[in-house]
Scaffold this active site. Structure first.
Site, PDB file in Angstrom:
ATOM      1  N   ASP A   1     -10.621   5.607 -36.919  1.00 28.24           N
ATOM      2  CA  ASP A   1      -9.390   6.359 -37.175  1.00 28.24           C
ATOM      3  C   ASP A   1      -9.756   7.550 -38.054  1.00 28.24           C
ATOM      4  O   ASP A   1     -10.215   7.380 -39.185  1.00 28.24           O
ATOM      5  CB  ASP A   1      -8.364   5.465 -37.878  1.00 28.24           C
ATOM      6  CG  ASP A   1      -6.960   6.061 -37.829  1.00 28.24           C
ATOM      7  OD1 ASP A   1      -6.809   7.184 -37.322  1.00 28.24           O
ATOM      8  OD2 ASP A   1      -6.013   5.385 -38.283  1.00 28.24           O
TER       9      ASP A   1
ATOM     10  N   ASP B   1      -7.051  10.932 -32.271  1.00 26.38           N
ATOM     11  CA  ASP B   1      -7.888  10.658 -33.445  1.00 26.38           C
ATOM     12  C   ASP B   1      -8.179   9.181 -33.658  1.00 26.38           C
ATOM     13  O   ASP B   1      -8.607   8.793 -34.745  1.00 26.38           O
ATOM     14  CB  ASP B   1      -7.210  11.219 -34.696  1.00 26.38           C
ATOM     15  CG  ASP B   1      -5.858  10.561 -34.965  1.00 26.38           C
ATOM     16  OD1 ASP B   1      -5.241  10.057 -34.014  1.00 26.38           O
ATOM     17  OD2 ASP B   1      -5.420  10.558 -36.129  1.00 26.38           O
ATOM     18  N   GLU B   2      -8.002   8.358 -32.631  1.00 28.27           N
ATOM     19  CA  GLU B   2      -8.126   6.917 -32.835  1.00 28.27           C
ATOM     20  C   GLU B   2      -8.644   6.261 -31.561  1.00 28.27           C
ATOM     21  O   GLU B   2      -8.230   6.614 -30.457  1.00 28.27           O
ATOM     22  CB  GLU B   2      -6.756   6.351 -33.203  1.00 28.27           C
ATOM     23  CG  GLU B   2      -6.731   4.896 -33.570  1.00 28.27           C
ATOM     24  CD  GLU B   2      -5.327   4.425 -33.920  1.00 28.27           C
ATOM     25  OE1 GLU B   2      -5.187   3.234 -34.261  1.00 28.27           O
ATOM     26  OE2 GLU B   2      -4.369   5.233 -33.837  1.00 28.27           O
TER      27      GLU B   2
END
Length: 480
Positions: free
Chosen positions: A11, A105-106
């Site tokens: 993350d 973003d993960e």
């Protein structure tokens, strides 16, 4: 559950805000808030400096401004975020063929499937190397969680924030989860959490002690049984490399309610065009067109129309959205509009009516320009009215955070605009904080530009091969 912590969850830390701080040297270490800047905008991401004031994602922007009046408020730059995301996902793909992106973003990664790790030592070494490679390639930090299941890996990455790594040793799950809030578990939102609180269950240990039968009685068979398993630390969900998109949609919230029916129709057509662009970019077509209308009183209406076959044709989507709009009463005002396409496929069946209309329009155009049959080219014809002169260009609008380039001063970004002026700070990623200059909004030497890379190409490329546990540059007992 696996016997080794070979599921990794990455993350990125405050991703949008961190990217803006990296791109704008004058904002490093300062409160930055990214989101919609209008009266009805919401926060997309807040930097850790802004979070100290209580600002968080999904908060109304007006509330954020009250909490942190001196923060920098910027519009999102999704082209930059997507570019950085692609760099990060490429690094994850070097570790394993099984990468499951959850957002820009993960992502989850199955390290065992790629041979990158098979025990706690090699898993930790791989996680530390990944964090170093991400920083080298993007200049940003990411937090890593390692565990024997997806649920625990995500919990570990939350504990690792910001800019850390946490590994949960298999066999320690119940001890770790026990004192945590029930809201830690996936699927426990505010409503379920409140329902459990009223039943006297506030921690994960309370759920485990209550037993499966009691949770099934409270929450139903499927939810209760799944929650009990998670309370024991059990999660057998695999990492899947592809997540099929179910729909493509776009929507806009307006600063002022729209009352003019013509303006509403124009906005729907504009949204339909954006939706089709996104649909084509994803390589899909769809059968069902959906219109979303949120009215002045916050009531939300949706209308849908299913076509005879999937399409990615702009005319078809635009006309269908227009027909749906006719069935919605907008007289009180509209605060949000959205257009979406569902029932996605990877092939297109042309709409026959739209195709026929296009052919008829083309034939009409040809008839208007070609001489009638049997008439010589030099024959007199009715003069064609001249095209009206183009209107004067509208005054350019500059948004805070927008990338610009000046013919003399080079690259910069907009700090603010108003009263016919725009203020620009001239700086680039990696430079010292730059100078501020003010121009007329219509200055011919000032133009919008594309974002600059956060790290110059070639200067931060990571090693092509995944690291092994024996690499001497990585401490097996790195920070947790």
């Amino acid at each position: 559950m696996r016997t080794a912590p070979t599921i990794l969850h990455l993350d990125m830390d405050a991703f949008f805000a961190a990217a803006e701080q990296a791109a704008k040297p004058s904002l490093r270490g300062k409160a930055v808030v990214v989101g919609g800047l209008g009266p009805r905008g919401v926060v997309a991401t807040a930097s850790y400096e802004a979070r100290r004031f209580g600002v968080h994602s999904a908060m109304p922007m007006a509330q954020a401004r009250r909490l942190a009046p001196n923060a920098a408020y910027l519009v999102p730059r999704f082209s930059l975020y997507r570019t950085v995301s692609e760099q990060v996902m490429e690094l994850l793909g070097r570790l394993s063929p099984l990468v499951e992106p959850l957002s820009l973003d993960e992502a989850f990664v199955d390290l065992e499937a790629g041979g990158a790790a098979d025990d706690p030592l090699s898993a930790r070494a791989t996680g530390e190397r990944l964090r170093a490679d991400i920083r080298a390639a993007t200049g940003l930090s990411g937090s890593v969680g390692l565990a024997g299941s997806k649920m625990l890996a995500k919990i570990a990455s939350e504990q690792a924030k910001p800019d850390g790594l946490v590994l949960i040793e298999p066999g320690t799950e119940r001890e770790l989860l026990g004192p945590m809030s029930v809201r830690t578990l996936p699927g426990v939102g505010p409503a379920t959490g409140e329902h459990l609180r009223r039943a006297g269950m506030t921690t994960v240990a309370d759920l485990a002690e209550a037993g499966e039968d009691e949770l099934v009685r409270l929450l139903g068979r499927a939810h209760g049984a799944a929650l009990f398993r998670m309370a024991l630390g059990h999660d057998d969900r695999p990492v899947v490399s592809e997540r099929d998109a179910k729909s493509v949609s776009v929507e806009d919230t307006f600063d002022v309610d729209l009352h003019d029916r013509v303006r509403v129709r124009i906005e729907v057509e504009r949204l339909a065009e954006r939706c089709v662009q996104r649909l084509r970019a994803s390589g899909h077509s769809g059968r069902t067109i959906v219109l979303k209308v949120r009215r002045y009183d916050f009531s939300t209406l949706t209308r849908s129309e299913t076509l005879r076959g999937p399409t990615d044709d702009l005319g078809v989507v635009r006309e269908a959205a227009g027909r749906l709009l006719e069935s919605v009463d907008t007289t009180g005002g509209v605060r949000l509009l959205g257009v979406g396409v569902t029932g996605l496929t990877d092939y297109t069946q042309e709409d026959l009516f739209a195709q026929a209309a296009a052919e008829e329009e083309a034939a009409s155009a040809a008839a208007a320009t070609d001489p009638p049959a049997g008439e010589p080219d030099g024959a007199e014809r009715e003069p064609v009215p001249a095209e009206p002169a183009p209107a004067e260009p509208a005054e350019r609008r500059w948004s805070a955070g927008q990338d610009v380039r000046h013919a003399v001063y080079g690259a910069g970004w907009v700090q603010g605009s108003g009263v016919g002026r725009v203020t620009v700070r001239f700086e680039e990623p990696g430079s010292a904080p730059g100078r501020v200059r003010t121009f007329r909004v219509g200055d011919a030497d000032l133009e919008p530009s594309d974002p600059l890379p956060l790290v110059p190409p070639g200067s931060g490329d990571p090693a092509p091969d995944a690291i092994s546990a024996a690499d001497p540059l990585v401490r097996p007992d790195g920070p947790a």
